[in-house]
Design a protein around this motif. Structure first.
Motif, short mmCIF file in Angstrom:
data_model
loop_
_atom_site.label_atom_id
_atom_site.label_comp_id
_atom_site.label_asym_id
_atom_site.label_seq_id
_atom_site.Cartn_x
_atom_site.Cartn_y
_atom_site.Cartn_z
N ALA A 201 31.23 43.88 45.02
CA ALA A 201 31.85 43.60 46.31
C ALA A 201 32.33 42.16 46.45
N MET A 202 31.89 41.28 45.56
CA MET A 202 32.32 39.87 45.56
C MET A 202 31.93 39.15 46.86
N LEU A 203 30.82 39.57 47.46
CA LEU A 203 30.39 38.97 48.72
C LEU A 203 29.39 37.83 48.52
N ARG A 204 28.52 37.95 47.52
CA ARG A 204 27.57 36.88 47.27
C ARG A 204 28.32 35.67 46.73
N ARG A 205 28.10 34.51 47.37
CA ARG A 205 28.83 33.27 47.03
C ARG A 205 30.33 33.56 46.97
N PHE A 206 30.81 34.17 48.03
CA PHE A 206 32.21 34.58 48.08
C PHE A 206 33.17 33.43 47.84
N TRP A 207 32.77 32.22 48.25
CA TRP A 207 33.66 31.07 48.09
C TRP A 207 33.91 30.77 46.61
N VAL A 208 32.95 31.11 45.75
CA VAL A 208 33.16 30.92 44.31
C VAL A 208 34.25 31.87 43.81
N TRP A 209 34.19 33.12 44.26
CA TRP A 209 35.21 34.09 43.90
C TRP A 209 36.60 33.62 44.36
N HIS A 210 36.67 33.16 45.61
CA HIS A 210 37.95 32.71 46.14
C HIS A 210 38.51 31.55 45.33
N ARG A 211 37.64 30.61 45.00
CA ARG A 211 38.08 29.44 44.23
C ARG A 211 38.55 29.84 42.84
N LEU A 212 37.79 30.71 42.18
CA LEU A 212 38.14 31.11 40.82
C LEU A 212 39.45 31.91 40.79
N ALA A 213 39.66 32.74 41.80
CA ALA A 213 40.91 33.51 41.87
C ALA A 213 42.10 32.56 42.04
N ALA A 214 41.96 31.59 42.94
CA ALA A 214 43.02 30.61 43.15
C ALA A 214 43.23 29.76 41.90
N ASP A 215 42.13 29.41 41.21
CA ASP A 215 42.24 28.68 39.95
C ASP A 215 43.03 29.49 38.93
N GLY A 216 42.75 30.80 38.87
CA GLY A 216 43.44 31.66 37.92
C GLY A 216 44.93 31.71 38.17
N VAL A 217 45.30 31.86 39.44
CA VAL A 217 46.73 31.87 39.80
C VAL A 217 47.36 30.54 39.40
N GLU A 218 46.68 29.45 39.71
CA GLU A 218 47.20 28.12 39.42
C GLU A 218 47.40 27.92 37.92
N SER A 219 46.43 28.36 37.12
CA SER A 219 46.53 28.16 35.67
C SER A 219 47.67 28.99 35.08
N ILE A 220 47.88 30.20 35.59
CA ILE A 220 48.97 31.04 35.10
C ILE A 220 50.31 30.40 35.41
N LEU A 221 50.47 29.93 36.64
CA LEU A 221 51.74 29.32 37.04
C LEU A 221 51.99 28.00 36.32
N ALA A 222 50.93 27.24 36.05
CA ALA A 222 51.08 25.99 35.31
C ALA A 222 51.55 26.28 33.89
N ALA A 223 50.98 27.33 33.27
CA ALA A 223 51.39 27.70 31.92
C ALA A 223 52.84 28.17 31.91
N THR A 224 53.22 28.94 32.93
CA THR A 224 54.59 29.43 33.03
C THR A 224 55.56 28.26 33.18
N GLN A 225 55.19 27.30 34.03
CA GLN A 225 56.04 26.13 34.25
C GLN A 225 56.21 25.32 32.97
N ALA A 226 55.11 25.16 32.22
CA ALA A 226 55.16 24.41 30.98
C ALA A 226 56.05 25.11 29.95
N GLU A 227 55.93 26.44 29.88
CA GLU A 227 56.74 27.19 28.93
C GLU A 227 58.22 27.16 29.32
N ASP A 228 58.50 27.19 30.63
CA ASP A 228 59.88 27.08 31.08
C ASP A 228 60.47 25.72 30.68
N ALA A 229 59.65 24.68 30.82
CA ALA A 229 60.12 23.33 30.53
C ALA A 229 60.43 23.14 29.05
#
Length: 233
Positions: A186-214
């Motif tokens: 359910a991702m409820l225990r320490r939910f803030w960790v889940w939220h942070r890691l999901a946002a980190d994942g999105v950020e890392s994917i987009l950073a990699a995409t930006q680097a590859e585009d460059a």
């Protein structure tokens, strides 16, 4: 709100005027159910704070949530995959040429991994994904794939997902995996960790995409399409 002819819907969490990237958040569901999905269903509500967290992290991202027409996967997942393809087509029309990141939980993770090879999808973030061992993985060849799982998941125990993850790595998915030993489905225990890691994942994917585009190293997706993907088109 954007509604599909089949009963699915998109809700926009953030809508920057100059959005340079798009995030689609996809909720979970059950194995079998043809009951219509409501925005107030727990599986749908559970992903709302994830969308908010991602939107707060990246002010240039247009963040949307997909609501499936019905709650269940129902054998082939045809309806869920149809809804996802409709959502992706809608987002491509609204934000042409922008990279799209899929974030999916449980059944939504299954949908995300199956549609991860679609045009303009830059990568996928899979939260406690429902990934049967025989699920196709070739469509993720070359795709950044962030997987976050809980060691105490009794709905989809880690051991049941391990074979698919191994195949995804073997077929060329760029897997970045995190296992939270204390977490459940359910991702409820320490939910803030889940939220942070999901946002980190999105950020890392987009950073990699930006680097590859460059550097000019990112090309169009040229991946095999599974029969299940075609079925949901």
């Amino acid at each position: 709100m954007i509604n599909s002819p089949d009963g699915a819907a998109l809700s926009q969490t953030s809508d920057p005027a100059d959005a340079s990237r798009v995030v689609l958040v996809v909720h979970g569901g059950g194995t079998d159910s043809v009951i219509a999905t409501s925005w107030l269903n727990l599986a749908v509500l559970r992903l709302w704070p994830f969308a908010r967290s991602i939107a707060r992290r990246d002010a240039s991202a247009a963040v949307y949530r997909l609501r499936f027409a019905v709650r269940g996967w129902n054998r082939t997942g045809e309806a869920a995959l149809r809804d996802a393809h409709w959502a992706l087509a809608t987002l491509r029309e609204r934000h042409p040429g922008r990279p799209i990141v899929l974030v999916g939980h449980s059944m939504g993770g299954r949908v995300a991994l199956l549609t991860g090879g679609d045009a303009d999808v830059a990568g996928v973030v899979l939260l406690e994904p429902w990934a049967p061992s025989d699920e196709p993985a070739d469509q993720l060849a070359g795709v950044p794939t962030v997987i976050i799982r809980g060691g105490h998941d009794r709905v989809i125990p880690p051991a049941t997902t391990n074979p698919w993850i191994a195949r995804a790595r073997h077929t060329g998915a760029r897997v970045d995996e995190t296992l939270l030993p204390w977490a459940g489905h359910a991702m409820l225990r320490r939910f803030w960790v889940w939220h942070r890691l999901a946002a980190d994942g999105v950020e890392s994917i987009l950073a990699a995409t930006q680097a590859e585009d460059a550097t000019g190293t990112r090309g169009p997706h040229e991946r095999p399409v599974s029969p299940l993907l075609s079925e949901g088109s």
